[in-house]
Design a protein around this motif. Sequence first.
Motif, PDB file in Angstrom:
ATOM      1  N   ALA A  80       0.730  -1.147   0.047  1.00 28.73           N
ATOM      2  CA  ALA A  80       0.004  -0.146   0.129  1.00 28.73           C
ATOM      3  C   ALA A  80       1.075   1.157   0.113  1.00 28.73           C
ATOM      4  O   ALA A  80       1.602   1.571   1.033  1.00 28.73           O
ATOM      5  CB  ALA A  80      -0.934  -0.173   1.261  1.00 28.73           C
ATOM      6  N   ALA A  81       0.950   1.815  -1.078  1.00 32.20           N
ATOM      7  CA  ALA A  81       1.860   3.139  -1.002  1.00 32.20           C
ATOM      8  C   ALA A  81       1.293   4.076  -0.191  1.00 32.20           C
ATOM      9  O   ALA A  81       0.209   4.380   0.259  1.00 32.20           O
ATOM     10  CB  ALA A  81       1.847   3.553  -2.607  1.00 32.20           C
ATOM     11  N   PRO A  82       1.752   5.185  -0.197  1.00 39.55           N
ATOM     12  CA  PRO A  82       1.612   6.578   0.678  1.00 39.55           C
ATOM     13  C   PRO A  82       0.045   6.964   0.311  1.00 39.55           C
ATOM     14  O   PRO A  82      -0.584   7.650   1.126  1.00 39.55           O
ATOM     15  CB  PRO A  82       2.505   7.381   0.373  1.00 39.55           C
ATOM     16  CG  PRO A  82       3.791   6.803   0.082  1.00 39.55           C
ATOM     17  CD  PRO A  82       3.411   5.616  -0.678  1.00 39.55           C
ATOM     18  N   ASP A  83      -0.358   6.685  -1.012  1.00 41.58           N
ATOM     19  CA  ASP A  83      -1.637   7.243  -1.290  1.00 41.58           C
ATOM     20  C   ASP A  83      -2.867   6.412  -0.931  1.00 41.58           C
ATOM     21  O   ASP A  83      -3.932   6.913  -0.843  1.00 41.58           O
ATOM     22  CB  ASP A  83      -1.852   7.426  -2.747  1.00 41.58           C
ATOM     23  CG  ASP A  83      -1.748   6.048  -3.387  1.00 41.58           C
ATOM     24  OD1 ASP A  83      -1.049   5.112  -3.061  1.00 41.58           O
ATOM     25  OD2 ASP A  83      -2.231   5.837  -4.638  1.00 41.58           O
ATOM     26  N   THR A  84      -2.396   5.272  -0.212  1.00 44.23           N
ATOM     27  CA  THR A  84      -3.574   4.330   0.207  1.00 44.23           C
ATOM     28  C   THR A  84      -3.533   3.833   1.785  1.00 44.23           C
ATOM     29  O   THR A  84      -4.295   3.495   2.518  1.00 44.23           O
ATOM     30  CB  THR A  84      -3.899   3.049  -0.631  1.00 44.23           C
ATOM     31  OG1 THR A  84      -2.756   2.405  -0.913  1.00 44.23           O
ATOM     32  CG2 THR A  84      -4.498   3.489  -2.104  1.00 44.23           C
ATOM     33  N   TYR A  85      -2.078   3.689   2.432  1.00 43.18           N
ATOM     34  CA  TYR A  85      -1.925   2.936   3.571  1.00 43.18           C
ATOM     35  C   TYR A  85      -2.456   3.910   4.626  1.00 43.18           C
ATOM     36  O   TYR A  85      -3.037   3.243   5.629  1.00 43.18           O
ATOM     37  CB  TYR A  85      -0.379   3.177   3.606  1.00 43.18           C
ATOM     38  CG  TYR A  85      -0.025   2.264   4.981  1.00 43.18           C
ATOM     39  CD1 TYR A  85       0.460   1.013   4.979  1.00 43.18           C
ATOM     40  CD2 TYR A  85       0.116   3.028   6.273  1.00 43.18           C
ATOM     41  CE1 TYR A  85       0.804   0.361   6.175  1.00 43.18           C
ATOM     42  CE2 TYR A  85       0.472   2.549   7.397  1.00 43.18           C
ATOM     43  CZ  TYR A  85       0.981   0.857   7.300  1.00 43.18           C
ATOM     44  OH  TYR A  85       1.141   0.226   8.626  1.00 43.18           O
ATOM     45  N   PHE A  86      -2.493   5.267   4.644  1.00 39.11           N
ATOM     46  CA  PHE A  86      -3.048   6.013   5.688  1.00 39.11           C
ATOM     47  C   PHE A  86      -4.684   5.562   5.978  1.00 39.11           C
ATOM     48  O   PHE A  86      -4.875   5.388   7.139  1.00 39.11           O
ATOM     49  CB  PHE A  86      -2.952   7.374   5.276  1.00 39.11           C
ATOM     50  CG  PHE A  86      -3.111   8.565   6.208  1.00 39.11           C
ATOM     51  CD1 PHE A  86      -3.376   8.410   7.338  1.00 39.11           C
ATOM     52  CD2 PHE A  86      -2.438   9.912   5.804  1.00 39.11           C
ATOM     53  CE1 PHE A  86      -3.386   9.529   8.404  1.00 39.11           C
ATOM     54  CE2 PHE A  86      -2.904  10.887   6.667  1.00 39.11           C
ATOM     55  CZ  PHE A  86      -3.284  10.482   7.866  1.00 39.11           C
ATOM     56  N   GLU A  87      -5.264   5.283   4.871  1.00 38.36           N
ATOM     57  CA  GLU A  87      -6.502   4.938   5.161  1.00 38.36           C
ATOM     58  C   GLU A  87      -6.716   3.518   5.725  1.00 38.36           C
ATOM     59  O   GLU A  87      -7.646   3.544   6.562  1.00 38.36           O
ATOM     60  CB  GLU A  87      -7.448   5.101   3.899  1.00 38.36           C
ATOM     61  CG  GLU A  87      -7.500   6.514   3.218  1.00 38.36           C
ATOM     62  CD  GLU A  87      -6.401   7.185   2.762  1.00 38.36           C
ATOM     63  OE1 GLU A  87      -5.293   6.275   2.463  1.00 38.36           O
ATOM     64  OE2 GLU A  87      -6.547   8.460   2.931  1.00 38.36           O
ATOM     65  N   PHE A  88      -5.854   2.802   5.455  1.00 38.60           N
ATOM     66  CA  PHE A  88      -5.986   1.561   6.233  1.00 38.60           C
ATOM     67  C   PHE A  88      -6.055   1.624   7.713  1.00 38.60           C
ATOM     68  O   PHE A  88      -6.529   1.079   8.598  1.00 38.60           O
ATOM     69  CB  PHE A  88      -5.101   0.534   5.966  1.00 38.60           C
ATOM     70  CG  PHE A  88      -5.170  -0.070   4.418  1.00 38.60           C
ATOM     71  CD1 PHE A  88      -6.275  -1.217   4.483  1.00 38.60           C
ATOM     72  CD2 PHE A  88      -4.716   0.453   3.268  1.00 38.60           C
ATOM     73  CE1 PHE A  88      -6.132  -1.852   3.246  1.00 38.60           C
ATOM     74  CE2 PHE A  88      -4.828  -0.167   2.086  1.00 38.60           C
ATOM     75  CZ  PHE A  88      -5.892  -1.277   2.170  1.00 38.60           C
ATOM     76  N   ARG A  89      -5.015   2.443   8.271  1.00 43.72           N
ATOM     77  CA  ARG A  89      -4.761   2.814   9.663  1.00 43.72           C
ATOM     78  C   ARG A  89      -6.143   3.672  10.184  1.00 43.72           C
ATOM     79  O   ARG A  89      -6.515   3.256  11.215  1.00 43.72           O
ATOM     80  CB  ARG A  89      -3.583   3.931   9.818  1.00 43.72           C
ATOM     81  CG  ARG A  89      -2.258   2.887   9.571  1.00 43.72           C
ATOM     82  CD  ARG A  89      -2.397   1.813  10.491  1.00 43.72           C
ATOM     83  NE  ARG A  89      -1.216   0.748  10.181  1.00 43.72           N
ATOM     84  CZ  ARG A  89      -1.487  -0.388   9.748  1.00 43.72           C
ATOM     85  NH1 ARG A  89      -2.672  -0.616   8.909  1.00 43.72           N
ATOM     86  NH2 ARG A  89      -0.494  -1.332   9.311  1.00 43.72           N
ATOM     87  N   TYR A  90      -6.573   4.527   9.405  1.00 46.09           N
ATOM     88  CA  TYR A  90      -7.793   5.248   9.776  1.00 46.09           C
ATOM     89  C   TYR A  90      -9.008   4.324  10.141  1.00 46.09           C
ATOM     90  O   TYR A  90      -9.539   4.332  11.039  1.00 46.09           O
ATOM     91  CB  TYR A  90      -8.234   6.292   8.817  1.00 46.09           C
ATOM     92  CG  TYR A  90      -9.427   6.791   9.066  1.00 46.09           C
ATOM     93  CD1 TYR A  90      -9.754   7.969   9.839  1.00 46.09           C
ATOM     94  CD2 TYR A  90     -10.480   6.542   8.073  1.00 46.09           C
ATOM     95  CE1 TYR A  90     -11.117   8.410  10.095  1.00 46.09           C
ATOM     96  CE2 TYR A  90     -12.094   7.091   8.324  1.00 46.09           C
ATOM     97  CZ  TYR A  90     -12.159   7.917   9.436  1.00 46.09           C
ATOM     98  OH  TYR A  90     -13.350   8.559   9.480  1.00 46.09           O
ATOM     99  N   LYS A  91      -8.921   3.265   9.060  1.00 51.31           N
ATOM    100  CA  LYS A  91     -10.091   2.398   9.449  1.00 51.31           C
ATOM    101  C   LYS A  91      -9.913   1.586  10.572  1.00 51.31           C
ATOM    102  O   LYS A  91     -10.822   0.979  11.184  1.00 51.31           O
ATOM    103  CB  LYS A  91     -10.218   1.579   8.036  1.00 51.31           C
ATOM    104  CG  LYS A  91     -10.989   2.362   7.091  1.00 51.31           C
ATOM    105  CD  LYS A  91     -10.948   1.371   5.788  1.00 51.31           C
ATOM    106  CE  LYS A  91     -12.283   2.323   4.935  1.00 51.31           C
ATOM    107  NZ  LYS A  91     -12.140   1.664   3.545  1.00 51.31           N
ATOM    108  N   ILE A  92      -8.904   1.202  10.702  1.00 54.29           N
ATOM    109  CA  ILE A  92      -8.432   0.239  12.034  1.00 54.29           C
ATOM    110  C   ILE A  92      -8.806   1.103  13.380  1.00 54.29           C
ATOM    111  O   ILE A  92      -9.368   0.592  14.259  1.00 54.29           O
ATOM    112  CB  ILE A  92      -6.936  -0.151  12.198  1.00 54.29           C
ATOM    113  CG1 ILE A  92      -6.592  -1.078  11.207  1.00 54.29           C
ATOM    114  CG2 ILE A  92      -6.763  -0.650  13.762  1.00 54.29           C
ATOM    115  CD1 ILE A  92      -5.241  -1.502  11.328  1.00 54.29           C
TER     116      ILE A  92
END
Lengths: 385, 192
Positions: free
Chosen positions: A210-222
Motif C-alpha cells: 500500500a503506497a502512501p496514497d492508500t496506507y493512511f486510510e487502512f490505519r484510519y479504518k483500524i
Amino acid sequence: MSFKKVLTGNHAVSYGAMLSKVEVISAYPITPQTQVVELLSELVADGYLNAIFVTVESEHSAMSACIGASAAGARAFTATSAQGLALMHEMLHWAAGARLPIVMANINRAMAPPWSIWTEQNDSLSQRDTGWMQIYVESNQEVLDNIILSYKIAEQVYLPVMVVLDAFVLSHTSEPVEIYDQEKVDEFLPPYNPQYKIEPGNPIGYGALAAPDTYFEFRYKIQRAMENALDLFEKEGKLFGEIFGREYGLVEEYMMDDADYILVTTSTITSTAKVAIKKLRERGEKVGILKLRVVRPFPFEKLRHVLSGRKKVGVIDRNISFGHHGIFYQEIKSALYPMENRPPVFGYITGLGGRDVKVEDIIDIYEDLKKRETVEDIIWKGVKL
Amino acid sequence: MIEIRMHGRGGQGTVVASKILADAAFKDGKYAQSFPQYGVERRGAPVVAFTRIAEHENELAVRSNIYEPDHLVILDPTLIGAVDVFHGLKEGGWVIINTPEPPEKFDVDPKYRVATVDASGVAIKYRLGSKTQPIVNTAILGAFVRATGIVTLNSLLRAIQENSPAKKEENVKAAEEAYNSTKIKNRGNYGN
C-alpha cells in the motif's frame, strides 16, 4: 444442558474455544499456557471438537498459521504467554493489519531475564499498540465467557482479540465454571462468514503493498473499527447476560455508588481488592473498585463518567513502563485530562513477577491514598528496598 | 470459609489432591477453589497447594496465598522440620500426616489435632506410583475426610473417580482403605 465443573483457568480457555467451535488451532507450548493446548489437542483427537490442530515449531509460526486459516475464512485460535507472545510480535501486527478476527488467550507472565514464570502484565501491555483488542479477566468463568464474547465482537469489526489472564493465580486455580449448552452458544455466536476470504477459484490478495496514497486510510479504518467495538462490547456483553445470566461491560463497578475514593484494578487483584473493600466498608470507609476489563479499545468516555466527582483515584498497576509510570495509571490520567473537575490520580505499582498481593496490601494502599496530599506518580507497594 | 494448606514433594500428587478436595466440596454443594503455590516443579522438591471451601461463592473472592490455614495435610513427614509446615496454623486445626506411626509419635503443639495414616503403604498396595515414589494424594485425602468430616466420603470418592488421570478404581480403593485405617489422637479439648 449446561453444567458446572471444577476447572483451571487454562481449561476454561480450552472449553471456551470448544464452545466457540474454533476450526483451526495452532499453538506452541509454554508455561503457564501449556494446559490450554493440551486439553484442546485432546478435545480434537477425541472428536469433541471438529478442528484442525496445527503443531508448529514456534509462536511466530503459530500466529502465522492462524493468519492463514483466518484469511481462508476459518475461526482460528491460539494461546501463549510472555516470551512466546513477544516472539509473535511481528505477526500480531500482521493479524490486525489484515483485519483477521483471531482470538487468543495470553497468560500474563513476567518477561525474562531474570527468568520468571509468574504473573505480570508487561508481556501483553508491550503489545497494546499492535491493533489487537485486549480484555483482562478476573475469574475462570469470565475466562470462558470472554473467549465466546471475543469471537462475537472480533468477527463484527474484523480485528483480533487477546483475552488476558494471570499466570497461576488464574491459569492454575481450579474453581467451579458453568459450561453452557452448545445450542445456546450457537444462538449467540453464529458461524464465521467473512466478507472476503481466500478461496481457490476466487483469487484475492492479503497484505499487498500500500503506497502512501492508500496506507493512511487502512490505519484510519483500524482506529474507527476500534471505536465501533466500544459500543459492541456493551451491546454484546448485555446480550450475553440475557442468554447466559452473566453480563459484561467495558468496566465493572464494585461498591462505587457513594464512594469518594476509587481503586482502579485489573485481573485477579480485583478479587482480593473486593474482599479488602468489604472490610473497609464495614469500618465506614467510602471506597469502591473500578475494574478495568477492556483495555483496547480504551473506554475513555466510560471512565470520565464513572470517575467524575470522586475525591481521589488510586490506580493499581502490575506492570511498569520503564522510564515512565504504571501503564494503566498513564492511561487513566490521560482519559481524565479533559475533565473540568478531574479527581487527582495516584499510581501504585505492586505484585511484579507474581509477588502475592494480599487483602492487607490493598487496605494499606487505600489508607495511603486517603492520607496522601500531593500526587505521586509511582508509589511502590511490596518492593524490598 | 475453611482454608487448607497441603505440603508434599514433587511427584506425590499434592496439587491434584488440592483440586480433588475442591471438587469434592463442590459436589457437596459448597463453593471451592484450589491452587498451587507454583514453583518450577522438580521431583522430590517441597510443593505447597491450597484449597478454600465456603458455603457462599462471594466468600471465596480472595485470590492471595493462604497464610493462616485452618487445617494442614502433610504428604511427606520428612517435611516436618525441613519446612515450617505449622506456620500460621490456627488453634484447633487438624494436622494430617502420611506415616505408619501413630499420632502420639509426633511432638506437635497440643493446640492442634493430629491424625496419621500410612498413605504410602496404601498407595504401594494399590500400585499407585512406584514402590520408591508412591502417589499418596488420594489415600491421604481419605484420612483427611475421616478426621475432619469437611467433605463427605461419597463426594470425595466421586471426585477421585473423575479427577484421577489413571487407575481410577485403585485410587478410590486407596482412599477408602486410608479412611478406614486413619489413626486419630485423643481429641482433648477439641471433642467433636
